[in-house]
Design an enzyme around this catalytic site. Structure first.
Site, short mmCIF file in Angstrom:
data_model
loop_
_atom_site.label_atom_id
_atom_site.label_comp_id
_atom_site.label_asym_id
_atom_site.label_seq_id
_atom_site.Cartn_x
_atom_site.Cartn_y
_atom_site.Cartn_z
N ASN A 33 -20.58 -30.67 -31.61
CA ASN A 33 -19.41 -29.91 -31.14
C ASN A 33 -19.71 -29.34 -29.75
OD1 ASN A 33 -20.67 -27.22 -31.46
ND2 ASN A 33 -20.64 -27.79 -33.63
N ASP A 85 -20.19 -28.82 -40.18
CA ASP A 85 -19.92 -28.66 -41.61
C ASP A 85 -20.23 -29.94 -42.39
OD1 ASP A 85 -19.00 -25.98 -41.79
OD2 ASP A 85 -17.22 -26.60 -40.67
N LYS A 137 -29.82 -49.15 -34.43
CA LYS A 137 -28.50 -49.00 -33.82
C LYS A 137 -27.50 -49.88 -34.58
CE LYS A 137 -25.96 -49.78 -29.59
NZ LYS A 137 -25.94 -50.36 -28.27
N PHE A 170 -19.66 -15.28 -37.15
CA PHE A 170 -18.65 -15.54 -36.13
C PHE A 170 -17.60 -16.43 -36.78
CE2 PHE A 170 -19.68 -14.38 -31.67
CZ PHE A 170 -20.84 -13.68 -31.91
N LYS A 193 -13.19 -15.28 -44.24
CA LYS A 193 -14.59 -15.71 -44.13
C LYS A 193 -15.54 -14.54 -44.37
CE LYS A 193 -13.86 -19.78 -41.29
NZ LYS A 193 -13.82 -20.43 -40.00
N LYS A 235 -18.06 -15.16 -47.44
CA LYS A 235 -19.48 -15.34 -47.11
C LYS A 235 -20.28 -14.05 -47.31
CE LYS A 235 -18.20 -19.02 -43.87
NZ LYS A 235 -18.75 -20.05 -43.03
O1 PMT Z 1 -22.08 -21.43 -27.87
P1 PMT Z 1 -20.90 -21.04 -26.98
O2 PMT Z 1 -20.47 -22.19 -26.09
O3 PMT Z 1 -21.19 -19.78 -26.21
O4 PMT Z 1 -19.66 -20.75 -27.93
C1 PMT Z 1 -19.66 -19.64 -28.77
C2 PMT Z 1 -19.07 -19.98 -30.14
C3 PMT Z 1 -17.61 -20.35 -29.99
C4 PMT Z 1 -19.85 -21.15 -30.78
C5 PMT Z 1 -19.25 -18.69 -31.03
O5 PMT Z 1 -18.57 -17.62 -30.42
C6 PMT Z 1 -18.71 -18.91 -32.45
O6 PMT Z 1 -17.54 -18.69 -32.73
N1 PMT Z 1 -19.58 -19.36 -33.40
C7 PMT Z 1 -19.18 -19.73 -34.76
C8 PMT Z 1 -18.70 -21.17 -34.75
C9 PMT Z 1 -18.41 -21.64 -36.18
O7 PMT Z 1 -19.13 -22.46 -36.70
O8 PMT Z 1 -17.41 -21.01 -36.75
P2 PMT Z 1 -16.91 -21.30 -38.26
O9 PMT Z 1 -15.66 -20.50 -38.35
O10 PMT Z 1 -16.85 -22.75 -38.48
O11 PMT Z 1 -18.04 -20.67 -39.18
C10 PMT Z 1 -18.00 -19.31 -39.62
C11 PMT Z 1 -19.41 -18.77 -39.70
O12 PMT Z 1 -20.18 -19.52 -40.66
C12 PMT Z 1 -20.17 -18.81 -38.41
O13 PMT Z 1 -20.94 -17.65 -38.30
C13 PMT Z 1 -21.07 -20.04 -38.56
O14 PMT Z 1 -22.28 -19.90 -37.82
C14 PMT Z 1 -21.34 -20.06 -40.06
N2 PMT Z 1 -21.55 -21.41 -40.62
C15 PMT Z 1 -20.64 -22.39 -40.45
C16 PMT Z 1 -20.87 -23.64 -40.99
C17 PMT Z 1 -22.04 -23.86 -41.74
N3 PMT Z 1 -22.29 -25.04 -42.28
N4 PMT Z 1 -22.93 -22.88 -41.88
C18 PMT Z 1 -22.71 -21.65 -41.33
O15 PMT Z 1 -23.52 -20.75 -41.47
#
Ligand code: PMT
Length: 397
Positions: free
Chosen positions: A208, A277, A287, A323, A337, A341
């Protein structure tokens, strides 16, 4: 954080003086007031006019000058400074400072100084390692002066080794650090940052747009505040910050393992990363060819573990800050969330807003606490947002 702070910069003779011009420019961009004192040797390397233009202030080069104000100039400069940084600091000036010699404006102001003082040495390796210099630096350190590291490189004289002055951004970090309250001493903070990369075959992957800027800003701010910081990072092009431990990972499974190894004795886990995810069900060792049976028209994916959720469910004393990157209904989804979580706080950003989310130097975030209270912040740099987030974490202890 340096807005309206008074930074006094002492420049001594050395080729690194040109880097101090860049430092002044960076300081001014933070909103700091900057005044510069130059020794006569410094003026041989770079013109006072350069510093005058960049600092928007008169540059002090002489002890006795009719233009200066009616106060005793060296005393008023010393009183004015919140931080006095000497960069580059030559072996000669360091020796004078250690021995109380005040024979020019810079060393006189130093003697009268009561502010925090930072010294950024810059000299030939043999001069730096000379017993006299080592002793002088130790004398200054014992008096509470911060002596910054030097870098190892090929030096201007052609010798190779330590003695090269730190880069302007590193000195800026040290100045900010000197003015930051150490309210996270004794706390271990684990931060995840950046994207993850999920392999398809030796040339292709799923990932991503995360650049790591948000997580790295948090790590730097936590270091400034005295925390013990572990940064777990996916692939990014950013310089590795000066943290206690840095763990480079690739996939979400790697990130899970790294968090697991650090979680038990952590006080805070901040999940600023964007872990994928899903990952491909099968990773090909070779390849995948366009004409192969298992070509890439479709890829079967399997779920990755949700790291935040897993550790949210087993946490004991730890605070977990998540986040949420959303493209719509961010507050509603963020609240969902936070609950699902079992987080202590969530920072939501709408990645479709200009100046927010992935890659940009700024972010626009709303912070939601455990009770569902929403604090919507205006656009700010990721450094400032990191400060806001850590201010709130401190209050949770
Ligand atoms: O890195 P930058 O370019 O500065 O950008 C910052 C950012 C946009 C990446 C950051 O501000 C941000 O929003 N990070 C969370 C991105 C994300 O995965 O969001 P989510 O809504 O999909 O996940 C929610 C939370 O679960 C997040 O804290 C994530 O880290 C966590 N997660 C998600 C998926 C997963 N498999 N495991 C996780 O722990």
């Amino acid at each position: 954080m340096l807005k309206n702070k008074n930074i006094l910069l002492g420049v001594t003779g050395g080729i690194a003086a040109y880097k101090s011009a860049a430092l002044v420019s960076k300081l001014r961009k933070t909103g700091a007031n900057v005044k510069v004192i130059m020794t006569s040797s410094a003026c041989e390397f770079i013109s006072p006019l350069t510093f005058q233009t960049l600092s928007n202030n008169i540059v002090h080069t002489e002890m006795f000058n009719q233009l200066y104000n009616m106060d005793v100039e060296h005393i008023s400069l010393a009183k004015w400074a919140d931080v006095f940084v000497i960069a580059p600091a030559s072996a000669n000036t360091i020796a004078k400072m250690a021995n109380g010699i005040a024979d020019n404006m810079l060393t006189t102001v130093f003697l009268a100084s009561r502010s925090k003082v930072l010294v950024a040495p810059a000299m030939n390796t043999f001069m730096l390692n000379n017993e006299a210099t080592i002793k002088n630096l130790k004398t200054l350190e014992d008096r509470g002066i911060s002596i910054l590291d030097t870098q190892s490189d090929v030096l201007a004289c052609g010798d190779e080794g330590s003695g090269k002055m730190l880069e302007p951004e590193d000195i800026l970090f040290e100045i900010e650090s000197a003015l930051t309250e150490k309210d996270l001493i004794g706390k271990k903070i684990v931060i995840t940052s950046g994207p993850t990369v999920e392999k398809i075959d030796p040339v292709r992957y799923l990932s991503n747009y995360s650049s790591g800027k948000m997580g790295y800003s948090l790590a730097k701010e936590a270091v400034k505040r005295g925390a013990n910081v572990t940064l777990i990072s996916g692939p990014t092009s950013l310089d590795i910050p000066n943290v206690n431990k840095f763990i480079r990972i690739e996939s979400t499974l790697d990130m899970f393992d790294a968090v697991e190894s650090e979680f038990e004795n952590a006080d805070v886990l901040i999940k600023a990363a964007a872990p994928a995810d899903y990952r491909p069900a099968k990773v090909s060792d070779e390849k995948i060819k366009k004409d192969a049976k298992e070509d890439l028209e479709s890829i079967e994916l399997v779920h990755n573990p949700d790291i935040a959720k897993y550790f949210g469910n087993i946490k004991q004393k730890q605070l977990i800050i998540g986040f949420a990157a959303e493209s719509q209904n961010e507050i509603e989804y963020g609240k969902g969330k936070l609950k699902k979580k079992n987080l202590d706080m969530i920072v939501v950003n709408n990645i479709k807003q200009k100046g927010a989310g992935f890659k940009s130097d700024t972010n626009i975030a709303s912070i939601i606490d455990r009770d569902g209270n929403v604090d919507s912040l205006s656009i700010m740099s990721k450094e400032c947002l990191a400060e806001e987030i850590l201010n709130r974490i401190v209050k949770l202890f």
